[in-house]
Write a protein that holds these residues in place. Structure first.
Motif, PDB file in Angstrom:
ATOM      1  N   VAL A 182       0.854  -1.185   0.000  1.00 55.13           N
ATOM      2  CA  VAL A 182       0.000   0.000   0.000  1.00 55.13           C
ATOM      3  C   VAL A 182       0.888   1.232   0.000  1.00 55.13           C
ATOM      4  O   VAL A 182       1.858   1.318   0.760  1.00 55.13           O
ATOM      5  CB  VAL A 182      -0.948  -0.004   1.213  1.00 55.13           C
ATOM      6  N   ASP A 183       0.544   2.150  -0.860  1.00 50.79           N
ATOM      7  CA  ASP A 183       1.291   3.390  -1.012  1.00 50.79           C
ATOM      8  C   ASP A 183       0.697   4.447  -0.094  1.00 50.79           C
ATOM      9  O   ASP A 183      -0.487   4.754  -0.164  1.00 50.79           O
ATOM     10  CB  ASP A 183       1.196   3.818  -2.484  1.00 50.79           C
ATOM     11  N   SER A 184       1.551   4.967   0.779  1.00 49.61           N
ATOM     12  CA  SER A 184       1.126   5.978   1.735  1.00 49.61           C
ATOM     13  C   SER A 184       1.932   7.237   1.456  1.00 49.61           C
ATOM     14  O   SER A 184       3.143   7.256   1.624  1.00 49.61           O
ATOM     15  CB  SER A 184       1.394   5.459   3.148  1.00 49.61           C
ATOM     16  N   ILE A 185       1.284   8.275   0.973  1.00 45.13           N
ATOM     17  CA  ILE A 185       2.029   9.467   0.577  1.00 45.13           C
ATOM     18  C   ILE A 185       2.209  10.393   1.765  1.00 45.13           C
ATOM     19  O   ILE A 185       1.322  10.552   2.601  1.00 45.13           O
ATOM     20  CB  ILE A 185       1.340  10.215  -0.585  1.00 45.13           C
ATOM     21  N   LEU A 186       3.387  11.008   1.807  1.00 44.18           N
ATOM     22  CA  LEU A 186       3.711  11.935   2.876  1.00 44.18           C
ATOM     23  C   LEU A 186       3.602  13.342   2.312  1.00 44.18           C
ATOM     24  O   LEU A 186       4.556  13.913   1.799  1.00 44.18           O
ATOM     25  CB  LEU A 186       5.138  11.655   3.374  1.00 44.18           C
ATOM     26  N   ILE A 187       2.389  13.881   2.385  1.00 46.40           N
ATOM     27  CA  ILE A 187       2.096  15.131   1.687  1.00 46.40           C
ATOM     28  C   ILE A 187       2.961  16.272   2.197  1.00 46.40           C
ATOM     29  O   ILE A 187       3.381  17.145   1.455  1.00 46.40           O
ATOM     30  CB  ILE A 187       0.600  15.477   1.844  1.00 46.40           C
ATOM     31  N   THR A 188       3.275  16.236   3.476  1.00 45.67           N
ATOM     32  CA  THR A 188       4.023  17.351   4.058  1.00 45.67           C
ATOM     33  C   THR A 188       5.509  17.250   3.793  1.00 45.67           C
ATOM     34  O   THR A 188       6.261  18.121   4.173  1.00 45.67           O
ATOM     35  CB  THR A 188       3.810  17.402   5.585  1.00 45.67           C
ATOM     36  N   GLN A 189       5.918  16.169   3.144  1.00 48.60           N
ATOM     37  CA  GLN A 189       7.350  15.957   2.980  1.00 48.60           C
ATOM     38  C   GLN A 189       7.712  15.770   1.514  1.00 48.60           C
ATOM     39  O   GLN A 189       8.349  14.801   1.135  1.00 48.60           O
ATOM     40  CB  GLN A 189       7.795  14.766   3.827  1.00 48.60           C
ATOM     41  N   GLY A 190       7.251  16.710   0.719  1.00 44.34           N
ATOM     42  CA  GLY A 190       7.662  16.733  -0.678  1.00 44.34           C
ATOM     43  C   GLY A 190       7.050  15.662  -1.542  1.00 44.34           C
ATOM     44  O   GLY A 190       7.523  15.418  -2.645  1.00 44.34           O
ATOM     45  N   GLY A 191       6.014  14.986  -1.047  1.00 39.23           N
ATOM     46  CA  GLY A 191       5.382  13.956  -1.862  1.00 39.23           C
ATOM     47  C   GLY A 191       6.074  12.620  -1.809  1.00 39.23           C
ATOM     48  O   GLY A 191       5.789  11.737  -2.604  1.00 39.23           O
ATOM     49  N   SER A 192       7.025  12.481  -0.916  1.00 41.85           N
ATOM     50  CA  SER A 192       7.706  11.190  -0.788  1.00 41.85           C
ATOM     51  C   SER A 192       6.703  10.121  -0.388  1.00 41.85           C
ATOM     52  O   SER A 192       5.759  10.379   0.348  1.00 41.85           O
ATOM     53  CB  SER A 192       8.791  11.307   0.268  1.00 41.85           C
ATOM     54  N   GLU A 193       6.893   8.926  -0.895  1.00 40.21           N
ATOM     55  CA  GLU A 193       5.937   7.863  -0.666  1.00 40.21           C
ATOM     56  C   GLU A 193       6.595   6.713   0.064  1.00 40.21           C
ATOM     57  O   GLU A 193       7.774   6.448  -0.083  1.00 40.21           O
ATOM     58  CB  GLU A 193       5.398   7.375  -2.010  1.00 40.21           C
ATOM     59  N   LYS A 194       5.794   6.036   0.835  1.00 38.03           N
ATOM     60  CA  LYS A 194       6.288   4.890   1.574  1.00 38.03           C
ATOM     61  C   LYS A 194       5.432   3.703   1.190  1.00 38.03           C
ATOM     62  O   LYS A 194       4.199   3.784   1.195  1.00 38.03           O
ATOM     63  CB  LYS A 194       6.161   5.164   3.075  1.00 38.03           C
TER      64      LYS A 194
END
Lengths: 117, 116
Positions: B91-103
């Motif tokens: 599952v892709d969890s996007i880190l919106i506050t961190q430049g769009g980096s995804e985990k």
């Protein structure tokens, strides 16, 4: 076709030694990741890196770990003092710049198998 | 804690059989669900699913997402020995506050063995 490359393919080290795992992401990619997979277990997120800094790191990524993009092409993972439980396959991945809501596929490298004795 | 659970953990079938692999998830900031095939080393991308109820298809493989049930299935019809691999759900969890980096949060995978 561009691909993520990793070296070495297999690294054997003694407990307590420092190791550096190297990755060359795809050239126009801006997001970089490290994952690890302990034998027989699931792939686990370690860290993401963007704009020369860590974006997120997991609980696994403690003070023993560090990442660096030393020269604009390589992306390295350093483990300062390896433990037996660090033995795993380490995958590097990279992706293009995120845009809006579209997913940018993470391309995985072939992995480095780290064995700590 | 984000979690992805796959079932079954392993499956042995004969060539020509149809298989269904399951994935359920509990994550914050869900953006998409992905299926990967892992043979010897690196996972290779199969599908990305974001909208519920829309089937993605590639040859004999197809997948669908159910956002209400927080789950997805991967179907493989007319299996071949070359389909033998570990199939990973992430599952892709996007880190919106961190430049769009995804985990990506991965499940343990389903090991599929297709016998001739």
């Amino acid at each position: 076709e561009p691909e993520v490359t990793q070296t070495p393919s297999h690294q054997v080290t003694q407990m307590g030694q420092e190791v550096i795992l190297r990755c060359v992401p795809i050239s126009n990619h801006l997001y970089f990741y490290w994952y690890r997979q302990i034998l027989g277990q699931k792939v686990e997120f370690l860290v993401s890196f963007y704009n020369n800094e860590i974006s997120e790191k997991s609980e696994i990524f403690d003070d023993q770990f560090s990442v660096e993009r030393p020269d604009g092409s390589n992306f390295t993972l350093k483990i300062r003092s390896t433990k037996l439980e660090d033995s795993a396959m380490y995958f590097c991945a990279s992706s293009e710049e995120a845009s809006g809501n579209s997913y940018n596929e993470q391309f995985f490298g072939p992995g480095t198998r780290l064995t700590v004795l | 804690e984000d979690k992805v659970v796959q079932s079954p953990l392993s499956l042995v079938v004969h060539e020509g059989d149809t298989v269904t692999l399951n994935c359920s998830y509990e994550v914050t900031n869900f953006r998409s669900l992905l299926w990967y095939k892992q043979e010897k080393k690196a996972p290779t991308f199969l599908f990305m699913l974001t909208s519920s109820g829309i089937e993605k298809k590639s040859g004999r493989l197809s997948s669908i997402l159910d956002k209400k049930e927080l789950s997805s299935i991967l179907n493989i019809t007319a299996t071949q020995t070359g389909d033998s691999a570990i199939y990973l759900c992430a599952v892709d969890s996007i880190l919106i506050t961190q430049g769009g980096s995804e985990k990506l949060v991965f499940g343990k995978g389903t090991k599929l063995t297709v016998n001739p």
